[in-house]
Design a protein around this motif. Structure first.
Motif, short mmCIF file in Angstrom:
data_model
loop_
_atom_site.label_atom_id
_atom_site.label_comp_id
_atom_site.label_asym_id
_atom_site.label_seq_id
_atom_site.Cartn_x
_atom_site.Cartn_y
_atom_site.Cartn_z
N ILE A 93 0.84 -1.20 0.00
CA ILE A 93 0.00 0.00 0.00
C ILE A 93 0.88 1.25 0.00
N GLY A 94 2.08 1.15 0.57
CA GLY A 94 3.03 2.25 0.45
C GLY A 94 3.49 2.42 -0.99
N GLN A 95 3.76 1.30 -1.65
CA GLN A 95 4.15 1.36 -3.06
C GLN A 95 3.03 1.91 -3.93
N HIS A 114 -6.60 -8.74 -4.40
CA HIS A 114 -5.63 -8.10 -3.52
C HIS A 114 -5.43 -6.64 -3.92
N ARG A 115 -5.58 -6.35 -5.20
CA ARG A 115 -5.45 -4.96 -5.66
C ARG A 115 -6.55 -4.09 -5.06
N TYR A 116 -7.77 -4.66 -5.02
CA TYR A 116 -8.88 -3.90 -4.45
C TYR A 116 -8.65 -3.66 -2.96
N LEU A 117 -8.18 -4.69 -2.27
CA LEU A 117 -7.92 -4.55 -0.84
C LEU A 117 -6.84 -3.51 -0.59
N GLU A 118 -5.81 -3.49 -1.41
CA GLU A 118 -4.77 -2.47 -1.28
C GLU A 118 -5.34 -1.07 -1.51
N SER A 119 -6.28 -0.97 -2.45
CA SER A 119 -6.90 0.33 -2.73
C SER A 119 -7.78 0.79 -1.58
N TYR A 120 -8.44 -0.16 -0.89
CA TYR A 120 -9.27 0.18 0.27
C TYR A 120 -8.48 0.98 1.31
N ILE A 164 -5.41 4.27 -0.91
CA ILE A 164 -5.96 5.49 -1.51
C ILE A 164 -6.48 6.46 -0.45
N PRO A 165 -7.40 6.04 0.45
CA PRO A 165 -7.86 7.01 1.46
C PRO A 165 -6.77 7.40 2.46
N MET A 166 -5.82 6.51 2.72
CA MET A 166 -4.74 6.86 3.65
C MET A 166 -3.87 7.99 3.12
N ALA A 192 8.81 2.76 -4.46
CA ALA A 192 9.34 2.61 -3.10
C ALA A 192 8.21 2.26 -2.14
N ALA A 193 8.57 1.62 -1.00
CA ALA A 193 7.55 1.16 -0.05
C ALA A 193 7.40 2.07 1.17
N ASP A 194 8.32 2.99 1.36
CA ASP A 194 8.36 3.76 2.61
C ASP A 194 7.54 5.05 2.51
#
Length: 550
Positions: free
Chosen positions: A56-58, A82-88, A91-93, A173-175
Motif C-alpha cells: 500500500i506504500g508502493q 488483492h489490488r482492491y484490498l490495497e486500494s481500500y 488510496i484514502p490513507m 518505493a515502499a516507505d
C-alpha cells in the motif's frame, strides 16, 4: 438538535497524541501481532500482512507519480482482488477519495458516476476495458488510466494508459509516509441506484469507516456460541467489494488479523472450491448467491459445515435458511443500506439460548437486533415510536456514527434523507418487546389490497417454504375491485404447480398467520425460469412492476 456550549472541555497537554479515527489505525494491531498472516487471491498468489503493508506504500508512491494527492478521486473497477484490498487502504490513507465503481451498471450509468464523482485516475481490470473504450471520449476529467491485469499483460487500447498496476506498484518505493488527516476527511464514495433518477453518490469519512468496523466487529464477536466472528476465522467476501465496501467486512478482517481469501469474480464452483481448499469459515452474500452455493453443494455432495455466512441485501427467506442449515451452514441475516455503512442490525442469538427449529429459523431470518451504538427506532408518521408489540408497523429511522451524512452534490436529497435529524430508511418494520426487529416491507413495495396492508416479504418467505421452490418475488398489481392484488413470480422445480403454492398459503390463512388478502389468485402465481436482479443481486421489483399491464 441544539448544541450547548461545553464549559468542561478536556484540553490535552501539547505533546499528547489525540489519535484521530483514521483507516490507517485499523492496521496497527494487525501489523504488530499478525504480520505473517496470509492474504491470498484465488489461492494462486499469496503474501503476508507485512507484504500488504509495503504494497500500500508502493501504491501510494505510484499514485503520487500520477499527481494523486489530498482531494483527488481514484476510481477502481475490479473483481474482489488483492489490488482492491490495497486500494481500500492506500488510496484514502493518502488523503484521496476511493471511488468503488459498480461494474454491473450499464455503460451509461458508469459514465455518469465516473463524471459525477470528479474522477481523476481510474484503475480498471482488463475485463472492463471494453466499457471504457466505449465511453473514454466522454470522460474529460480523468487524467490517467491504470490497467489491472491478472497475467501482467498490458493489452492494446485506443486510449493512452499510465501502465499496468503490478508493474507500477512493484517498481515504486515502499516507505510512504501516510499523513495525519482530520478524521472527517472523505475516504470513500460509491453510488446507490434507486428506482428513479440518476444514481446518488454516498460518501463516508475515515471516522465513519472506523466506527463501523469497531461497532460491527464488537457486535459480531460478542455472541456466546454460533453466529460469531473470532480471530481464528478464515474470511472470504462474497459481496462485491464495490458494494457498500463489501459491507465493511474487509476492513474488519484486517483489523482482526484474519487470514483473508479474495475470490476474484464470483463463480459458484470457484467459491465452493476455495471454501474447501482454503478452509473458509466466514463470508457474507445476498440470498441469490446463497441459493447458488446450496444448489452447487447439493450437486457435489460437499459438506458446508462450519461456514458462517451473513445474508443481506434483501430478506433471507425461511425456506432458503432451512436449506442452508441442512447443509451445515451457520447462516443468519444482517440489515443495512448503502446509506448506513451498512450494518445496523444482526440476527444473532446473543446468549446461545436453546431454540426450537422453527424459532431458530425465524430468528436467523429476522432483521435482528440493533448493532452497538445504533439508535434504531420504528416510528409513525409523526416520528413517535410505535409500540413494541411485534404488530404495529412504522418506518425504520436511524442514528449511528457510521451513517452517510450526505448524498454527493445533492443537498435536497440529503436533507430529505435526514429530515427531522434521523436517517429515513423507507423500510417498514415491527419491533418486539425484546428489541428484536423485523422488516416487513419497503415503503414502495407494501401492497394495499381490500383495505389491508400486505407484506410482500412475508408472502415471499412463505412461498419459499414450499418444497421445490428456490425463489419468489411478490409485487402489487392494479385491481379494479380491490385497488391492488398480490402477484407472485416463482422459480421452482418442474413438478411444482401454482395450485400447490396457493394451497400452502391458504393453510397459513387458516392458521391465522396471514390475511386472506395476502393470497394471490391462481392466475397471479407465475412460474418463471428466473427473476430479474439489480446490479448488486437484489430482486428487481421495479422491472417486474413495469412489465405488468396498467
Amino acid at each position: 438538535m441544539t448544541m450547548t456550549a461545553n464549559l468542561n472541555l478536556l484540553t490535552p497537554t501539547p505533546s499528547a497524541y489525540t489519535y484521530p479515527l483514521l483507516i490507517k489505525q485499523l492496521l496497527i494491531n494487525a501489523m504488530s501481532l499478525h504480520g505473517e498472516q496470509e492474504i491470498t487471491y484465488r489461492g494462486q498468489m499469496r503474501y503476508s500482512y507485512r507484504d500488504f503493508s509495503q504494497r500500500i506504500g508502493q501504491l501510494a508512491h505510484a499514485l503520487t507519480a500520477l499527481d494523486v494527492g489530498a482531494g483527488s478521486t481514484v476510481a477502481v473497477m475490479d473483481w474482489d482482488s488483492h489490488r482492491y484490498l490495497e486500494s481500500y487502504f492506500g488510496i484514502p490513507m493518502m488523503g484521496a477519495t476511493l471511488f468503488t465503481v459498480n461494474v454491473r451498471l450499464s455503460p451509461a450509468q458508469i459514465l455518469y458516476t465516473l463524471n459525477d464523482a470528479d474522477t481523476d485516475v481510474l484503475l480498471v481490470h482488463t475485463d472492463f476495458l471494453p466499457v471504457i473504450e466505449e465511453i473514454r471520449a466522454q470522460l474529460p476529467h480523468i487524467r490517467h488510466i491504470v490497467v489491472l491485469s491478472d497475467d501482467g499483460v498490458l493489452p492494446a487500447t485506443s486510449f493512452d494508459v499510465a501502465g499496468e498496476y503490478e508493474a507500477l506498484v512493484s517498481s515504486a518505493a515502499a516507505d510512504y509516509d501516510f499523513p495525519e488527516l482530520d478524521e472527517n476527511t472523505k475516504a470513500v464514495t460509491f453510488y446507490t441506484t434507486g428506482t428513479t433518477g440518476d444514481p446518488k453518490g454516498v460518501c463516508y469519512s475515515h471516522r465513519h469507516i472506523v466506527m463501523h468496523a469497531l461497532a460491527t466487529a464488537l457486535s459480531m464477536c460478542s455472541p456466546m456460541g454460533e453466529q460469531r466472528l473470532h480471530r481464528g476465522d478464515v474470511y472470504m467476501p462474497i459481496t462485491p467489494m464495490f458494494h457498500v465496501l463489501g459491507w465493511g467486512f474487509p476492513y474488519i478482517s484486517l483489523m482482526l488479523g484474519l487470514r483473508t481469501v479474495l475470490p476474484g469474480r464470483y463463480l459458484p464452483d470457484v467459491l465452493l472450491k476455495l471454501r474447501e481448499t482454503e478452509k473458509v469459515t466466514f463470508s457474507h452474500c445476498v440470498p441469490t448467491i446463497l441459493q447458488m452455493l446450496v444448489t452447487g453443494a447439493d450437486k457435489t455432495g460437499q459438506d458446508l459445515s462450519g461456514w458462517k455466512v451473513v445474508i443481506g441485501g434483501s430478506a433471507l427467506p425461511a425456506g432458503l435458511c432451512e436449506a442452508a442449515l441442512a447443509k451445515g451452514m451457520d447462516v443468519f441475516a444482517g440489515y443495512g443500506m448503502s446509506e448506513t455503512g451498512p450494518v445496523v442490525s444482526l440476527a444473532l442469538n446473543p446468549t446461545h439460548a436453546e431454540l426450537s427449529k422453527q424459532d431458530d429459523v425465524r430468528l436467523r431470518s429476522s432483521t435482528g437486533m440493533p448493532s452497538l451504538m445504533v439508535d434504531f427506532r420504528v416510528v409513525d408518521e409523526d416520528m413517535k415510536d410505535v409500540p413494541r408489540d411485534g404488530v404495529t408497523r412504522g418506518e425504520v429511522v436511524l442514528r449511528s456514527p457510521s451513517l452517510t451524512p450526505i448524498y454527493f452534490k445533492k443537498p435536497e436529497a440529503s436533507e430529505e434523507l435526514w429530515r427531522g435529524g434521523y436517517l429515513h430508511t423507507q423500510d417498514i418494520a415491527v419491533m418486539h418487546a425484546d428489541g428484536m426487529v423485523q422488516i416487513v416491507d419497503r415503503l414502495k413495495d407494501v401492497i394495499k389490497t381490500g383495505g389491508e396492508w400486505v407484506s410482500s416479504i412475508e408472502v415471499e418467505g412463505l412461498i419459499t417454504q414450499v418444497p421445490g421452490v428456490s425463489e419468489a418475488a411478490v409485487i402489487g398489481v392494479p385491481d379494479a375491485k380491490w385497488g391492488e392484488r398480490p402477484m407472485a413470480f416463482v422459480v421452482a422445480a418442474a413438478d411444482v404447480k401454482p395450485e400447490f403454492i396457493r394451497e400452502h398459503l391458504q393453510s397459513h390463512v387458516q392458521a391465522k398467520r396471514i390475511s386472506a388478502y395476502a393470497v394471490p389468485e391462481l392466475s397471479r402465481i407465475c412460474l418463471v425460469a428466473e427473476i430479474p436482479k439489480t446490479s448488486v443481486g437484489k430482486i428487481n421489483k421495479k422491472l417486474l412492476r413495469e412489465a405488468q399491464p396498467t
